[in-house]
Design an enzyme around this catalytic site. Structure first.
Site, PDB file in Angstrom:
ATOM      1  N   ARG A  79      53.467  49.003  85.961  1.00  0.00           N
ATOM      2  CA  ARG A  79      53.842  47.614  85.705  1.00  0.00           C
ATOM      3  C   ARG A  79      54.953  47.190  86.661  1.00  0.00           C
ATOM      4  NH1 ARG A  79      51.672  43.255  83.194  1.00  0.00           N
ATOM      5  NH2 ARG A  79      53.008  42.307  81.652  1.00  0.00           N
TER       6      ARG A  79
ATOM      7  N   THR B 131      43.077  39.135  86.188  1.00  0.00           N
ATOM      8  CA  THR B 131      43.108  40.598  86.035  1.00  0.00           C
ATOM      9  C   THR B 131      41.715  41.176  86.267  1.00  0.00           C
ATOM     10  OG1 THR B 131      44.855  40.323  84.397  1.00  0.00           O
ATOM     11  CG2 THR B 131      43.822  42.468  84.449  1.00  0.00           C
TER      12      THR B 131
ATOM     13  N   THR C 279      46.253  43.913  87.910  1.00  0.00           N
ATOM     14  CA  THR C 279      46.398  42.457  87.876  1.00  0.00           C
ATOM     15  C   THR C 279      47.462  41.983  88.851  1.00  0.00           C
ATOM     16  OG1 THR C 279      46.762  40.601  86.348  1.00  0.00           O
ATOM     17  CG2 THR C 279      48.206  42.480  86.094  1.00  0.00           C
TER      18      THR C 279
ATOM     19  N   GLU D 234      48.630  39.036  87.507  1.00  0.00           N
ATOM     20  CA  GLU D 234      48.907  38.132  86.372  1.00  0.00           C
ATOM     21  C   GLU D 234      48.011  36.898  86.427  1.00  0.00           C
ATOM     22  OE1 GLU D 234      49.728  37.379  83.449  1.00  0.00           O
ATOM     23  OE2 GLU D 234      50.375  35.322  83.556  1.00  0.00           O
TER      24      GLU D 234
ATOM     25  N   GLU E 108      54.084  38.262  87.534  1.00  0.00           N
ATOM     26  CA  GLU E 108      54.037  39.028  86.274  1.00  0.00           C
ATOM     27  C   GLU E 108      55.227  38.757  85.360  1.00  0.00           C
ATOM     28  OE1 GLU E 108      51.045  40.672  84.806  1.00  0.00           O
ATOM     29  OE2 GLU E 108      51.142  41.166  86.918  1.00  0.00           O
TER      30      GLU E 108
ATOM     31  N   ASP F   6      55.303  37.109  81.962  1.00  0.00           N
ATOM     32  CA  ASP F   6      54.939  37.770  80.701  1.00  0.00           C
ATOM     33  C   ASP F   6      56.167  38.071  79.839  1.00  0.00           C
ATOM     34  OD1 ASP F   6      52.231  37.672  80.999  1.00  0.00           O
ATOM     35  OD2 ASP F   6      51.965  39.772  81.553  1.00  0.00           O
TER      36      ASP F   6
ATOM     37  N   SER G 269      49.508  43.113  77.968  1.00  0.00           N
ATOM     38  CA  SER G 269      48.417  43.249  76.988  1.00  0.00           C
ATOM     39  C   SER G 269      47.312  44.151  77.522  1.00  0.00           C
ATOM     40  CB  SER G 269      47.806  41.882  76.692  1.00  0.00           C
ATOM     41  OG  SER G 269      48.778  41.021  76.175  1.00  0.00           O
TER      42      SER G 269
ATOM     43  N   GLY H 128      41.986  39.345  81.005  1.00  0.00           N
ATOM     44  CA  GLY H 128      42.048  38.211  80.064  1.00  0.00           C
ATOM     45  C   GLY H 128      43.373  37.992  79.371  1.00  0.00           C
TER      46      GLY H 128
HETATM   47  N1  GLU Z   1      49.830  39.736  82.792  1.00  0.00           N
HETATM   48  C1  GLU Z   1      48.811  40.039  81.828  1.00  0.00           C
HETATM   49  C2  GLU Z   1      49.167  41.233  81.007  1.00  0.00           C
HETATM   50  O1  GLU Z   1      49.666  42.181  81.505  1.00  0.00           O
HETATM   51  C3  GLU Z   1      47.522  40.297  82.482  1.00  0.00           C
HETATM   52  C4  GLU Z   1      47.110  39.117  83.272  1.00  0.00           C
HETATM   53  C5  GLU Z   1      46.022  38.387  82.631  1.00  0.00           C
HETATM   54  O2  GLU Z   1      44.969  38.995  82.407  1.00  0.00           O
HETATM   55  O3  GLU Z   1      46.185  37.230  82.365  1.00  0.00           O
HETATM   56  O4  GLU Z   1      48.956  41.250  79.855  1.00  0.00           O
END
Ligand code: GLU
Length: 629
Positions: free
Chosen positions: A135, A438, A456, A458, A477, A480, A502, A522
């Site tokens: 991450r 992603t 991803t 993001e 990112e 988030d 997520s 997603g």
């Molecule tokens: N940033 C999101 C996450 O880590 C993933 C990006 C997305 O799928 O929108 O949960």
């Protein structure tokens, strides 16, 4: 319908054992001239103008059945490149990194070396499953109020302001994920796995309608940066479907990375990225505010991809293994399954089983919001969240005849015994972003090693900023994190911290052997997509392709549940009668009313594989096996 509660200790285990250095089998037939397990940089595998590949094209097929290993991703070129590594004796880790590198070329708006991700690896020889948290991290110099507009005193509007910014860019973790995975468990060198993707970037890929429409969705943002406009909107125009999209800068970046595994963490690239986020290369004509970022080269030097123990829980005889924090994927999928464990979902009507799925998702999301953040900064009660007793107590909140008003409060991890006492309400935070950004890839090899890897940048298109001369987009990112600072919030913004994710790459074992590996893109809907596929496959007895294809709804403890059109068509009336408020999926970032785009592999007896890609969503993916039939 509930079954008796089961003792806690027998059912849930979160392994906290230290990282093991293990090397997977898979060195039978090394690529040209390479020693198995060769150190990155040892083989000059990435040469400009290298001989043309003769691989057969991978058709865009959603299901492939056979043996000898398989790869599934959202893109036929990426799947082909991963499959080639398997065919030539590489293992699942080698193929996963090669596939990811190719996705950085063909899916540059979803993934790439400017972003991060989570890698789950099951090693057949040792029987162990290990994970890498790759991450992004927040800069050391970032202030708590970084997301607040000094002009208004309020958080910047999420889109396009905060999303299209230097301030939301974290230190990329994807390059370190690749080198860490290869060093620990791979059998091929970094140059070997990057070579095919460097060639792909140089020769180009054929533009499909999805790439064009994603470019169109990002038009205003991409036009705001000189570098991005030049790469993705040459001449101010969208790429034509059927034309070839070339990215020679990215090819050169991959070749430089192949020579220097530290490229992204020391030296000129960290300086270039820092400079780019602190002074974004905006065009004169844009009126987007593009807040500046805080990254410095020292942030890159400090970066580490964390090799860590996974989350583990049991569901109907399967061991479910997922990502521990900084992702909320493992705890939230695992908790929701524990909540559902006590119900005979297979014996219920479809409407009743979906009602339970929707309620379990909301309850697990309430706890996610209250307790989960980067475990290096906050004390995440992972064992409590994944205890069957806690799940059983949370299940008490499900009324089979009526949906609970949302949002439901979080449960109390300090006070539970599996009984149906009223929990003390705990504050929780809500989640509503559901962009279909992603990408997720799944790989199995002939030895039974398995990788589930979600990566991803993001947003679709990340921060919108291409690093000058490097050919890749930077992530956004850090959006988030919670946008305002609350000391009680586990996902508050802090220097050096990883924003809560997520992403939920997941592997299920049966009798200690891999049975199923899966994941999805997603945003926060990733969790519910993985959960719903498991529910479809395990509780409803669907075959894997059908479980992946089935229409989705995404319960995340909001007042409304977003759902795909076909889901609404089939289930809206019955579920609304139970009190669920269903609305069409999609938000301000997404033109498609789709949830997720999963890939999955099921491992049957005698090495038989069922390799599944998304059949329709995001234009459909590509599944392939080494030996079909
Ligand atoms: N940033 C999101 C996450 O880590 C993933 C990006 C997305 O799928 O929108 O949960």
């Amino acid at each position: 319908m509930r079954r008796p509660l089961r003792p806690l200790a027998a059912l849930v285990a979160l392994s906290l054992a230290p990282a093991l250095l293990v090397v997977a089998p898979g060195s039978a037939a090394p690529l040209s001239g390479a020693a198995p397990g060769a150190a990155p940089g040892a083989v000059p595998g990435v040469a400009p103008g290298a001989a043309a590949e003769r691989d057969p094209q991978v058709p865009k097929r959603a299901t492939a059945v056979g043996r000898g290993g398989g790869v599934t991703s959202v893109d036929p070129d990426a799947t082909r490149i991963g499959l080639r590594i398997l065919r030539r004796g590489g293992n699942a880790v080698d193929a996963a990194v090669a596939t990811a590198a190719a996705l950085g070329v063909t899916e540059p708006y979803s993934a790439g070396v400017g972003g991060g991700g989570f890698f789950v690896y099951h090693d057949a020889r040792t029987g162990r499953t290990r994970t890498i948290d790759g991450r992004e991290t927040a800069p050391k110099a970032i202030p708590r109020n970084a997301f607040v507009d000094p002009a208004t005193g309020e958080p910047y509007p999420f889109t396009p302001d905060l999303v299209t910014s230097g301030v939301s860019v974290g230190v990329p973790g994807t390059p370190a994920t690749w080198t860490t995975a290869l060093e620990r468990w791979g059998t091929r060198s970094l140059p070997q796995v990057l070579a095919p993707s460097a060639r792909l970037a140089e020769r180009g890929f054929v533009v499909d309608p999805t790439f064009r429409s994603q470019t169109d969705d990002n038009r205003e943002r991409f036009a705001a940066f000189t570098t991005t406009r030049k790469l993705f909107l040459p001449g101010g125009r969208l790429p034509k479907v059927g034309s070839r999209f070339r990215n020679p800068d990215l090819a050169a970046t991959y070749r430089a990375f192949a020579k220097d595994p530290d490229l992204f963490y020391r030296g000129s690239v960290p300086r270039e990225i820092s400079q780019t986020v602190r002074t974004p290369p905006t065009t004169r004509t844009t009126d987007l505010p593009v807040p500046r970022g805080y990254l410095r080269p020292g942030d890159f030097r400090r970066y580490e991809a964390r090799v860590q123990a996974p989350t583990r829980t049991r569901y109907r005889g399967y061991q479910v293994i997922g990502m521990a924090p900084s992702s909320s994927g493992g705890t939230t999928v695992g908790e929701a399954l524990n909540i559902l464990e006590g119900y005979d979902l297979g014996g219920m009507s479809r409407a009743q089983s979906l009602h339970h799925y929707l309620e379990a998702g909301a309850l697990a999301f309430a706890d996610r919001g209250a307790y989960v953040g980067d475990g290096a900064f906050v004390d995440v009660p992972v064992q409590d969240l994944l205890s069957q007793e806690f799940g059983d107590e949370r299940a008490c909140e499900i009324d089979p005849a009526q949906a609970a008003p949302k949002p439901v409060p979080a449960g109390d991890v300090d006070d539970y015994d599996g009984d149906c006492a009223t929990p003390a309400p705990r504050p929780t935070s809500l989640e509503d972003h559901e962009n279909v950004s992603t990408t997720h890839l799944t790989v199995a090899d002939r030895w039974g090693n398995v990788v589930a890897y979600t990566l991803t940048i993001e947003q679709t298109g990340g921060s919108g900023i291409v690093v000058p001369g490097r050919g890749f987009l930077l992530n956004n990112e850090l959006t988030d994190f919670s946008l305002t600072y609350d000391p009680a919030d586990p996902n508050r913004l802090e220097p050096g911290k990883r924003p809560r994710s997520s992403m939920a790459p997941t592997i299920l074992l049966r009798d200690g052997k891999p049975f199923l590996a899966l994941g999805s893109p997603g945003g926060s809907t990733i969790i519910t997509t993985v959960l719903q596929i498991l529910h479809n496959r395990i509780d409803r007895g669907m075959g894997l392709p059908q479980a992946v294809r089935a229409p989705r709804a995404s319960p995340r403890n909001n007042a409304t549940v977003s759902a795909e059109p076909l889901f609404l068509e089939r289930f809206e009336t019955v579920l609304e009668a139970l009190g669920h408020d269903l609305v069409p999926a999609g938000d301000a970032f997404t033109s498609a009313a789709e949830i997720g785009a999963a890939t999955a592999i099921e491992l049957g007896p005698n090495g038989r594989l069922k390799v599944v890609a998304e059949p329709v969503r995001r234009g459909g993916g590509a599944a392939a096996v080494v030996k079909p039939g």
